[in-house]
Design an enzyme around this catalytic site. Sequence first.
Site, PDB file in Angstrom:
ATOM      1  N   PRO A  32     -26.802 -40.572-160.733  1.00  0.00           N
ATOM      2  CA  PRO A  32     -27.098 -40.120-162.088  1.00  0.00           C
ATOM      3  C   PRO A  32     -27.195 -38.604-162.246  1.00  0.00           C
ATOM      4  CG  PRO A  32     -29.036 -41.090-161.054  1.00  0.00           C
ATOM      5  CD  PRO A  32     -27.877 -41.388-160.164  1.00  0.00           C
ATOM      6  N   ASN A  33     -26.726 -38.172-163.383  1.00  0.00           N
ATOM      7  CA  ASN A  33     -26.773 -36.764-163.835  1.00  0.00           C
ATOM      8  C   ASN A  33     -25.774 -35.859-163.120  1.00  0.00           C
ATOM      9  OD1 ASN A  33     -28.970 -37.173-165.735  1.00  0.00           O
ATOM     10  ND2 ASN A  33     -30.260 -37.446-163.924  1.00  0.00           N
ATOM     11  N   ARG A  40     -25.622 -28.248-165.351  1.00  0.00           N
ATOM     12  CA  ARG A  40     -26.973 -28.654-164.992  1.00  0.00           C
ATOM     13  C   ARG A  40     -27.543 -27.739-163.903  1.00  0.00           C
ATOM     14  NH1 ARG A  40     -28.245 -33.658-160.952  1.00  0.00           N
ATOM     15  NH2 ARG A  40     -30.492 -33.679-161.274  1.00  0.00           N
ATOM     16  N   TYR A  84     -27.715 -26.479-158.253  1.00  0.00           N
ATOM     17  CA  TYR A  84     -26.611 -27.384-157.893  1.00  0.00           C
ATOM     18  C   TYR A  84     -25.238 -26.710-157.856  1.00  0.00           C
ATOM     19  CZ  TYR A  84     -30.221 -30.868-158.668  1.00  0.00           C
ATOM     20  OH  TYR A  84     -31.382 -31.599-158.589  1.00  0.00           O
ATOM     21  N   ASN A  95     -23.787 -39.515-152.829  1.00  0.00           N
ATOM     22  CA  ASN A  95     -24.899 -38.702-153.299  1.00  0.00           C
ATOM     23  C   ASN A  95     -25.642 -39.571-154.307  1.00  0.00           C
ATOM     24  OD1 ASN A  95     -26.735 -36.995-154.384  1.00  0.00           O
ATOM     25  ND2 ASN A  95     -25.313 -35.304-154.769  1.00  0.00           N
ATOM     26  N   ALA A 139     -30.992 -38.905-158.044  1.00  0.00           N
ATOM     27  CA  ALA A 139     -32.411 -39.279-158.170  1.00  0.00           C
ATOM     28  C   ALA A 139     -32.706 -40.656-157.571  1.00  0.00           C
ATOM     29  CB  ALA A 139     -32.816 -39.242-159.640  1.00  0.00           C
ATOM     30  N   GLU A 147     -25.009 -39.922-146.387  1.00  0.00           N
ATOM     31  CA  GLU A 147     -25.717 -39.496-147.601  1.00  0.00           C
ATOM     32  C   GLU A 147     -25.609 -37.983-147.718  1.00  0.00           C
ATOM     33  OE1 GLU A 147     -29.861 -40.650-147.548  1.00  0.00           O
ATOM     34  OE2 GLU A 147     -30.382 -39.036-148.929  1.00  0.00           O
ATOM     35  N   HIS A 166     -26.381 -34.365-150.237  1.00  0.00           N
ATOM     36  CA  HIS A 166     -27.051 -33.722-151.372  1.00  0.00           C
ATOM     37  C   HIS A 166     -26.571 -32.286-151.475  1.00  0.00           C
ATOM     38  CE1 HIS A 166     -29.764 -37.075-151.838  1.00  0.00           C
ATOM     39  NE2 HIS A 166     -29.844 -37.105-150.524  1.00  0.00           N
ATOM     40  N   ARG A 198     -37.549 -28.837-151.362  1.00  0.00           N
ATOM     41  CA  ARG A 198     -37.905 -28.943-152.776  1.00  0.00           C
ATOM     42  C   ARG A 198     -39.211 -29.739-152.954  1.00  0.00           C
ATOM     43  NH1 ARG A 198     -32.922 -30.725-156.159  1.00  0.00           N
ATOM     44  NH2 ARG A 198     -34.258 -29.896-157.817  1.00  0.00           N
TER      45      ARG A 198
END
Length: 158
Positions: free
Chosen positions: A18-19, A26, A31, A82, A85, A106, A108, A115
Amino acid sequence: MASSNPGPPLQILVLHGPNLNLLGQREPNVYGSLTLTEINKRIDDQARTLQVKVSCFQSNHEGALVDAIQAAWGEYQGLLINPAAYTHTSVAMRDAIAAVKLPTVEVHLSNIHQREAFRHHSYIAPIAVGQISGFGYYSYILGLQALVQHLRDTASPS
Ligand code: DQA
């Protein structure tokens, strides 16, 4: 020993959570400034270099991502994901990956371990081959290289 007939190319499913459709606009300080289309293009270029096939899919919906993971069963040899969230919340995606038993890397864009504390835990990492985090769009490139290397190293000799 290297085979003279390498067989059909490996098929890798690339999933974006998502996003990530908003990449480019964004939080570019977190990012990066590339759009998802630009990132997919770079993944595609890397796939060509590695002589594998990739299909890229993005969804904001957990169920759609679970469906895509289930549908990958028998169609793909590896998963580059990825989960965004859903990394930090989704037992359903973890269970789907565990069910299809696809070797998974995985990735990111940001370094999730630098973070907020809620981003430090991943439901996916314990069932993944590995996790790459913090290299911007290059996390996908490194992730694809690592996944292909892993699949080639573990392939049964034909
Ligand atoms: C992300 C990190 C997640 O914590 C976040 O929710 C995202 C993107 C990354 O690529 O850095 O949406 O997965």
